[in-house]
Scaffold this active site. Structure first.
Site, PDB file in Angstrom:
ATOM      1  N   TYR A  54       0.832  -1.208   0.000  1.00 14.63           N
ATOM      2  CA  TYR A  54       0.000   0.000   0.000  1.00 14.63           C
ATOM      3  C   TYR A  54       0.872   1.266   0.000  1.00 14.63           C
ATOM      4  CZ  TYR A  54      -3.558   3.267   1.819  1.00 14.63           C
ATOM      5  OH  TYR A  54      -4.407   4.326   2.014  1.00 14.63           O
ATOM      6  N   LYS A 103       0.919   4.103  -2.914  1.00 11.98           N
ATOM      7  CA  LYS A 103       0.537   5.482  -2.610  1.00 11.98           C
ATOM      8  C   LYS A 103       1.680   6.467  -2.876  1.00 11.98           C
ATOM      9  CE  LYS A 103      -3.766   5.121  -1.339  1.00 11.98           C
ATOM     10  NZ  LYS A 103      -4.824   5.687  -2.218  1.00 11.98           N
TER      11      LYS A 103
END
Length: 310
Positions: free
Chosen positions: A171, A175
């Site tokens: 993640y 991001k």
């Protein structure tokens, strides 16, 4: 319904719940016509029941607004194309794109499987890139036809992408990639009348309300700092014509706080004009580090309170 986004056609991905839903409702409340995209999957990306996108559309219409649902997978070329086509067919235009869709599959790195890596990177990075590319092609064609748009893109990064988060290697990497994509897109698309920015929000969503239950819990009285709707006013402003001149920026948004994030910049430097030995390179590096600012602590490292952004 009139306001700062009056008459603008806006796409919000991942808008069936949480932050996306809050953004869609906020845009509609400010007069925008909204394409509400949501694939309707669970927190881990697995198929779910019902149509959250349809429910949000019904909420908007019940309040007097204008919205249509889109249920395609925006992390595919076909889904991204049909997303933009939905806006053009329904409203004859597209003025803003809010990329928000995503999910989590948290693991420590030594336990992080390739499938979990690929799935999270796919939905976050492909799910930003493909709608952005499709919308940009439309806006470029408009500009070349002499109809330069007043277009806006708002991407969704995270504190995990800015500082890192323990247990979220996939993640965090995705991001962080979104931030880089934002910077490149802002530079490339400005000539076509497109501004591109990113937000790193912190709010109560399916991604955070269980893992960080105590931090994310709504108070019995007073200001609910973790309500998703607190982030939406900034997103709506960035998606409106009122944000003219603001592009290539990253903002943190949490509760009543908005922060302009300042990313990688050159710090202390030394150039001797010749090659160093490894020992000399190490000596120079230590001297430079002594005068450099310490990096922000990684979320979950025990050095910083609060929860990762979403």
């Amino acid at each position: 319904m009139t306001g700062i986004a009056d008459g603008r056609a806006v796409i919000v991905t991942g808008a069936g719940r949480g932050l996306g839903r809050a953004h869609a409702l906020a845009f509609a409340a400010e007069g925008a016509k909204v394409v509400v995209n949501d694939l309707g999957v669970g927190l881990d990306g697995a198929p779910g029941a019902g149509s959250p996108a349809r429910r949000v559309v019904e909420e908007i219409r019940a309040a007097g607004g204008d919205a249509v649902a889109h249920h395609g997978d925006v992390a595919t070329s076909e889904g991204a194309a049909s997303l933009v086509e939905t806006a053009l067919e329904a409203y004859g235009r597209l003025d803003a794109l809010v990329n928000n869709a995503g999910f989590l599959r948290d693991r420590m790195l030594v336990n992080l499987g390739e499938d979990d890596w690929d799935a999270v990177v796919r939905v976050h990075l492909n799910g930003h890139f493909l709608p952005l590319r499709t919308a940009a092609a439309y806006w470029r064609a408009e500009a070349k036809a002499g109809r330069t748009p007043c277009a806006r893109v708002v991407n969704t990064s995270s504190g995990a992408g800015l500082l890192g988060a323990v247990g979220q290697g996939n993640y965090s990497a995705a991001k962080a990639g979104i931030v880089a994509l934002t910077l490149v897109a802002a530079e490339e698309l400005g000539r076509y009348g497109v501004q591109v920015n990113a937000v790193a929000p912190a709010a109560r969503t399916r991604m955070t309300e269980r893992t960080f239950a105590e931090t994310m819990a709504a108070p019995r009285t007073g200001f609910d700092a973790m309500a998703p709707g607190n982030v939406s006013p900034l997103v709506v402003w960035l998606g409106s014509a009122a944000s003219a001149g603001v592009t290539g920026r990253v903002f943190e948004a949490e509760g009543g706080r908005i922060t302009v994030m300042e990313g990688w910049r050159r710090g202390p430097s030394a150039d001797r004009g010749a090659r160093r030995t490894p020992a000399e390179a190490g000596e120079t590096a230590l001297e430079l580090l002594a005068g450099a600012e310490a990096p922000g602590a990684v979320y979950g490292a025990g050095q910083r309170s609060g929860a990762p952004d979403v």
